[in-house]
Design an enzyme around this catalytic site. Structure first.
Site, PDB file in Angstrom:
ATOM      1  CB  CYS A 142      -0.869  -0.179   1.052  1.00 30.96           C
ATOM      2  SG  CYS A 142       0.052   0.230   2.920  1.00 30.96           S
ATOM      3  CB  CYS A 145       4.348  -0.289   1.845  1.00 27.17           C
ATOM      4  SG  CYS A 145       3.472  -1.686   2.900  1.00 27.17           S
ATOM      5  CG  ASP A 623      15.858  24.563 -34.930  1.00 28.26           C
ATOM      6  OD1 ASP A 623      15.954  25.665 -35.357  1.00 28.26           O
ATOM      7  OD2 ASP A 623      16.480  23.805 -35.252  1.00 28.26           O
ATOM      8  CG  ASP A 823      16.762  18.380 -35.262  1.00 26.32           C
ATOM      9  OD1 ASP A 823      17.375  19.598 -35.082  1.00 26.32           O
ATOM     10  OD2 ASP A 823      16.962  17.815 -36.342  1.00 26.32           O
ATOM     11  CG  ASP A 827      17.973  22.833 -31.150  1.00 23.92           C
ATOM     12  OD1 ASP A 827      17.865  24.179 -31.418  1.00 23.92           O
ATOM     13  OD2 ASP A 827      17.709  21.843 -32.129  1.00 23.92           O
TER      14      ASP A 827
END
Length: 935
Positions: A142, A145, A623, A823, A827
C-alpha cells in the site's frame, strides 16, 4: 458497575489480540520458509547481539540455515558475528531477529568465496559511488509501505534521490552505499534484493547426446589446448564454460569439428520472464486462498442463517471446533497479511496488512472469548464473527488476484519491447556460421542476417544491401533502403536482401535497450502530485486505527442497544474498509500505463515531471531546420561573381564544410560528391555558431556563412547578389555566402523541404490551445516564408543558439509554460531550460539527453500526441485519486455506523472487506483504460 466491569474486560481485548496475534505469527514464521529465489552464494557477515553461550550459537545458526539458498552458516561467538554463504541477506537478518537476537548486516563489502560463487554474482558489475541502482522490495502492499521504504532509503547518508514503485515493487536509488541502503530497508521490515547488472563472460554448453566421462575429459583437453585458463563445471545436462579468450562461436566450431553436437546457452536469466512466472504463481495462490476462505466462510454463514447450527449455549464444543477451523483457514488464506503486519509491528510501523490483521484477528479472537464466556460481550452470542474473520480474507484475496491480473497488463508495452529483441544471432567465423545467444556477442563480431529475420543487434552493414522495416522505432510502415556503411538497429525487421553487419553496440548500450530503460525509468519516477499522496499515506494507517478505536469508544459510550457488540462490528468494519492500497496505486499505475502507451505511440517519456508539465504547456518553441523541415537541405543553385565558375565555388565551399557537422554542411558535401575531384586541404578551421565557418586554403583565409558573418568580416555584399539572396529567401531558400579576405566570391542557395505533416502538426497544436513560436538561425526572409507556409505567427530569426534560450526565458518570465522541440546540439541548452523538452529521435544524442520527452519518429505530429497522452494520463491520475479519497471519505463513516441512528443499518465487516478489495480493482481498471487511448 457492570458497565465499568465490561469496559475493564474489553480494555484488555486489544492486549489479548496482540498477544495471541504475536504468538500465532511467531509460529507461522517458524513453519513457513522464504520463497525468494537465490541466484548465488555470496558471503555475508552479520553482527549479532545477545549471544552468550553455545546454545545461542546453535539457535542463530539454525535460524540462518532455515532460509532458502543458505549453504553454510557459522557463528563466531567471541566476535559476535554470523558468517553466511548464500541466501537472501534480508531474509537471513529477519530470521535471526525472529529467533530473538538483534542483528544487523555489516556495511563493509566482503569478498566472495570463489568456490561458493555462481557465474552471475562472480561477474556482477561493481557499483560506483553516486551511481544509480535498483532494489527489488518485497512485501509492499500500500501507499504506507511506499512512504516507509522511501523514508528509509532517503535516511541513508549520501542518497540523493529515491523513487519507489508499488506496482513493480522496485526502488530506484541515486547515490549512497548500496549495502547501507539494503540494511535500512531491511530494518524497516521489508525483504530486499540489490539488482546488479551482469556481464556475459560465461556460457553453458548442451550436448546431444550427453557425453560420458571420457568424452568430457576430451572436451576439456580441446578447450585447454586453446585457452590454458579455461574452467569447466559440470551441471545437470549442461556444462558451464568460463573462458576469457575463446569466443563462444569458436568453442562450438572446435567441438563440432571433434564430432560433438553442441549448442550454446547464456547464463543470464531474463528477470522479466522470472517476474511474469512469479506473477502467475501469485495469482494462482490468491485464487486458492480466496476459494478456501470463501468455502469455509459462506458455508458457515449459510449454515448459521439456515438454522443448521445450534445456539452457542446448546453446543459450545461444536463452536469451538468451528473456531479452530476458521483459525486454520486464516493461517492458509491470510498468513501473508499477518506476517506482513508482524514485521511492521516489530519496527514500530503499520500498513494495510496491519489493518487486515487487526480486523480479522479481532473478529476471531472476540468470537473465541464469547465461546469461552457467552456473556462476555452482551448480544454477541447470537451473531459470532467467525464467518466474518474468513470472509474478509476471501474478498481480499479475490481482490488481490483481480488486481494483480490487471496490473500485469500494465507491463504489456515493456513486454512487447522486450519481445522485439532477437534471442540468437548467426555469427560469421571464417567460412563457418554459428548460432549463439545475442547476449554473448562481442564488439566487432560479424553477424549474418537473412531476409525475413529480425536484426539481432545494433551494427553497421559491411556486406550486402537490403530494406529494413523500422516501424518499431519510427512508426513508419514503409521499409527503408540500407547499404554498406549504413547503421541498422537491433529489433528492426529485415525485409528483402541478406547482409552482414559488424556489431557496434552491446547490452544496455543498444538502441532498443536504451528505449526500454527510458520507459522503465519514467515508470519509476513520481510526479509532484504523487509525492503529496505519499505524505498523506504516511499517516493514513495510524489515523484509520485511531478512528476505529474512537468508533468503538463512541458506540460503547452512547449506544443504548448492545453497545459492545455493535461497537466491535463497527470497529472491525472501519479497519477493513479503509483502503491505503487504492491510494498507493492511484498514481503509479496510471504512470505505468500512460508511459507504456506513449512508448507504443513512439513517444518516450523520460520522467513523470515531464509528463506532468507537458499536460500544462501554453507555448511550444520549435526549431526550423530538422524540425519543421526534413533537415536534409540540398544545394539548388550556385551564383558566382564575375570571373569565378560554379565548380570552383562549390569546391571551396565543400573544402570549408568538410570539418563541420551542420546539416547545411552535409548538403554542400553531397553536392560536391556528384562532381569529380579532390577537395583542397584546409588549415586553422574555425566554426562560429549561428554565423558560419572559416579556414585557410592555399594560404588565403576563406569564409562561408550568412550575410551577418560576411559583414562582420568587413565585406561589402554585391547588390545583384543581395537581390538574388533576398528573392530566394522569400521563397523559403537559405542563402549561404562564400568569400575570402577582401572579396565576396559567390552565393549558394540551399533548400530544406518542409516535412509532409508540419502544417497538420501546427494545426493540431493550435487545436490544443498551444501557441507555437519558431526560432531559427536563418535570415528573416527564409524563416518568415516557412512560418507563413505552416501557419506560425510568431517568428524569431537570425538568432544564435544562446538566444533561443533567451526566447524561452522571456516567455517563462511572462508566466507561460514553455515546451521546446529540437534535434541538434545547439538546441540542448534550450531543451534543458524549457518546462518540457521534446527531442526528435533522429536528432543528436546530446539533444535527446537534455530532453524530457524523446520522439522516436521524425514527425512533428508526435509532439501533439505526447501532449495528448500526458494530459490523458494526468487526468487519469486525478480520477484515481478522487476515487480513492472519496471512497475512504464515504466508506469509513458508513462503516463506523453513521447511518445506524437514522436507518438501523450497520455495515457488516465482510461486506466492508469486499468494498475495500473493489476499490483497488476499480483504480487499476480505470488506469488500464489508457491502454486504449488513441491520440
Amino acid at each position: 458497575m457492570v458497565r465499568l466491569n465490561q469496559a475493564l474486560n474489553y480494555s484488555l481485548l486489544p492486549v489479548s489480540v496482540s498477544l495471541c496475534y504475536q504468538v500465532c505469527i511467531f509460529q507461522l514464521q517458524k513453519i513457513m520458509t522464504s520463497r525468494t529465489s537465490v541466484d548465488g552464494q555470496k558471503i555475508q557477515i552479520f553482527t549479532v547481539e545477545d549471544m552468550t553461550c553455545p546454545h545461542c550459537q546453535g539457535r542463530v545458526e539454525e535460524a540462518a540455515r532455515s532460509v532458502d539458498g543458505v549453504q553454510e552458516a557459522t557463528v563466531d561467538l567471541d566476535a559476535g558475528t554470523l558468517r553466511v554463504a548464500g541466501g537472501n541477506p534480508g531474509k537471513i537478518l529477519q530470521a535471526v531477529i525472529d529467533a530473538g537476537y538483534p542483528a544487523r548486516l555489516q556495511v563493509e563489502p566482503v569478498e566472495s568465496c570463489p568456490l561458493a560463487e555462481t557465474t552471475e554474482q562472480q561477474h556482477a558489475a561493481p557499483l560506483e559511488a553516486g551511481q544509480e541502482y535498483e532494489l527489488q522490495v518485497e512485501d509492499m502492499h500500500c501507499a504506507s509501505c511506499v512512504a516507509r521504504v522511501e523514508k528509509a532509503i532517503l535516511g541513508v547518508e549520501g542518497v540523493a534521490s529515491a523513487e519507489v514503485n508499488l506496482v513493480e515493487k522496485r526502488a530506484a536509488v541515486q547515490g549512497g552505499n548500496p549495502e547501507m541502503v539494503v540494511r535500512a530497508v531491511t530494518e524497516a521490515g521489508y525483504d530486499v534484493n540489490l539488482q546488479q547488472a551482469k556481464t556475459q563472460e560465461d556460457f553453458y554448453l548442451r550436448f546431444t547426446p550427453w557425453p560420458d566421462a571420457k568424452d568430457l575429459e576430451e572436451v576439456q583437453e580441446i578447450l585447454l589446448s586453446r585457452d590454458g585458463q579455461a574452467q569447466l563445471e559440470t551441471e545437470p545436462q549442461r556444462l558451464l564454460v568460463r573462458t576469457s579468450s575463446l569466443h563462444p562461436a569458436d568453442v562450438v566450431i572446435l567441438l563440432t569439428d571433434a564430432g560433438y553436437q553442441v549448442t550454446v546457452e547464456e547464463t543470464y536469466t531474463d528477470p522479466g520472464l522470472t517476474q511474469a512466472e512469479e506473477t502467475r504463481r501469485e495469482i494462482r495462490r490468491s485464487w486458492q486462498r480466496a476459494a478456501v476462505a470463501a468455502v469455509v466462510g459462506f458455508g458457515l454463514m449459510t449454515a448459521h442463517m439456515g438454522g443448521l447450527l445450534p445456539h452457542l449455549q446448546e453446543n459450545r464444543l461444536l463452536w469451538a471446533f468451528l473456531a479452530i477451523l476458521c483459525l486454520a483457514t486464516m493461517v492458509f488464506s491470510g498468513r501473508n497479511y499477518f506476517i506482513g503486519a508482524w514485521k511492521q509491528a516489530r519496527h514500530g510501523a503499520a500498513n494495510m496488512d496491519t489493518l487486515v490483521a487487526m480486523g480479522t484477528g479481532a473478529a476471531w479472537l472476540s468470537s473465541v472469548l464469547v465461546i469461552a464466556k457467552p456473556d462476555f460481550i452482551p448480544g454477541a452470542a447470537d451473531h459470532l464473527y467467525l464467518d466474518a474473520s474468513v470472509m474478509i480474507l476471501a474478498f481480499l484475496q479475490l481482490g488481490h488476484a483481480l488486481e494483480t491480473r490487471a496490473k500485469r497488463t500494465t507491463s504489456e508495452a515493456i513486454s512487447a519491447l522486450v519481445g522485439l529483441r532477437a534471442r540468437n544471432a548467426r555469427v560469421v567465423r571464417g567460412s563457418s556460421r554459428v548460432d549463439i545467444p545475442v547476449s554473448l556477442l562481442q564488439l566487432g563480431d560479424l553477424v549474418q542476417v537473412k531476409p525475413g529475420e529480425k536484426v539481432p543487434i545494433d551494427g553497421e552493414i559491411v556486406e550486402g544491401q537490403t530494406s529494413i522495416d523500422e516501424s518499431m522505432l519510427t512508426g513508419e510502415p514503409i521499409a527503408v533502403s540500407r547499404r554498406v556503411g549504413d547503421a541498422v538497429t537491433g529489433g528492426t525487421m529485415n525485409r528483402s536482401g541478406a547482409f552482414v553487419l559488424a556489431v557496434t553496440r552491446l547490452g544496455e548500450d543498444t538502441t532498443l535497450a536504451r528505449i526500454i530503460a527510458m520507459v522503465k525509468k519514467a515508470q519509476m519516477s513520481k510526479p509532484p502530485i504523487g509525492r503529496l499522496v505519499d505524505k498523506i499515506a504516511g499517516v493514513f494507517v495510524p489515523i484509520v486505527i485511531g478512528i476505529s478505536c474512537l468508533t468503538f469508544v463512541g458506540w460503547w459510550m452512547f449506544a443504548t442497544t448492545l453497545p459492545l457488540a455493535h461497537g466491535l462490528t463497527a470497529a472491525i468494519a472501519v479497519l477493513v474498509i479503509a483502503c491505503p492500497c487504492a491510494l498507493g496505486l492511484a498514481t503509479p499505475i496510471a504512470i505505468m500505463v500512460g508511459t507504456s502507451r506513449a512508448a507504443q505511440c513512439n513517444v518516450l517519456i523520460r520522467n513523470s515531471e515531464g509528463l506532468q508539465t507537458a499536460s500544462r504547456l501554453t507555448h511550444v518553441v520549435v526549431d526550423k531546420t530538422g524540425t519543421l523541415t526534413e533537415g536534409k537541405p540540398a544545394v539548388t543553385q550556385i551564383v558566382p561573381v564575375a570571373g569565378v565558375n560554379e565548380r570552383q565555388i562549390l569546391a571551396w565551399a565543400a573544402s570549408l564544410e568538410s570539418g563541420s557537422e551542420h546539416p547545411l554542411a552535409e548538403a554542400v558535401l553531397q553536392a560536391w560528391n556528384r562532381e569529380e575531384g579532390e577537395l583542397d586541404a584546409v588549415d586553422n578551421f574555425t566554426a562560429v555558431p549561428g554565423r558560419g565557418v572559416a579556414a585557410d586554403i592555399g594560404g588565403q583565409r576563406f569564409f562561408l556563412g550568412n550575410h551577418h558573418f560576411m559583414q562582420e568580416q568587413g565585406l561589402a555584399l554585391p547588390r545583384e547578389l543581395t537581390q538574388k539572396a533576398e528573392l530566394e529567401a522569400d521563397k523559403g531558400g537559405t542563402p549561404v555566402w562564400l568569400a575570402r579576405t577582401g572579396e565576396v566570391l559567390g552565393l549558394l542557395i540551399l533548400r530544406d523541404p518542409l516535412r509532409a505533416d508540419s502544417v497538420q502538426a501546427i494545426a493540431a497544436l493550435k487545436r490544443q490551445k498551444i501557441h507555437v513560436v519558431m526560432c531559427s538561425g536563418d535570415n528573416a526572409a527564409t524563416a518568415n516564408a516557412v512560418a507563413r507556409e505552416v501557419g506560425i505567427t510568431e517568428v524569431h530569426s537570425e538568432i544564435l543558439p544562446e538566444e533561443k534560450l533567451s526566447v524561452i526565458q522571456a516567455l517563462q518570465a511572462k508566466g507561460h509554460r514553455v515546451g521546446m522541440v529540437g534535434d541538434g546540439v545547439n538546441d540542448a541548452p534550450a531543451l534543458a531550460q524549457a518546462d518540457t523538452g521534446f527531442a526528435l529521435g533522429s536528432g543528436t544524442d546530446v539533444a535527446i539527453e537534455n530532453a524530457d520527452i524523446t520522439l522516436t519518429g521524425d514527425s512533428l505530429m508526435l509532439v501533439s500526441d505526447a501532449i495528448a497522452i500526458s494530459t490523458a494520463t494526468l487526468g487519469n491520475i486525478r480520477q484515481n485519486l478522487f476515487g480513492a479519497f472519496i471512497y475512504n471519505v464515504i466508506g469509513i463513516p458508513l462503516a463506523a455506523g453513521l447511518l445506524y441512528p437514522f436507518t438501523g443499518w450497520q455495515l457488516e465487516p465482510m461486506f466492508a472487506s469486499a468494498a475495500m478489495a473493489l476499490s483497488s480493482v476499480t483504480v487499476v481498471t480505470n488506469a488500464n483504460r489508457l491502454r486504449f487511448f488513441r491520440p
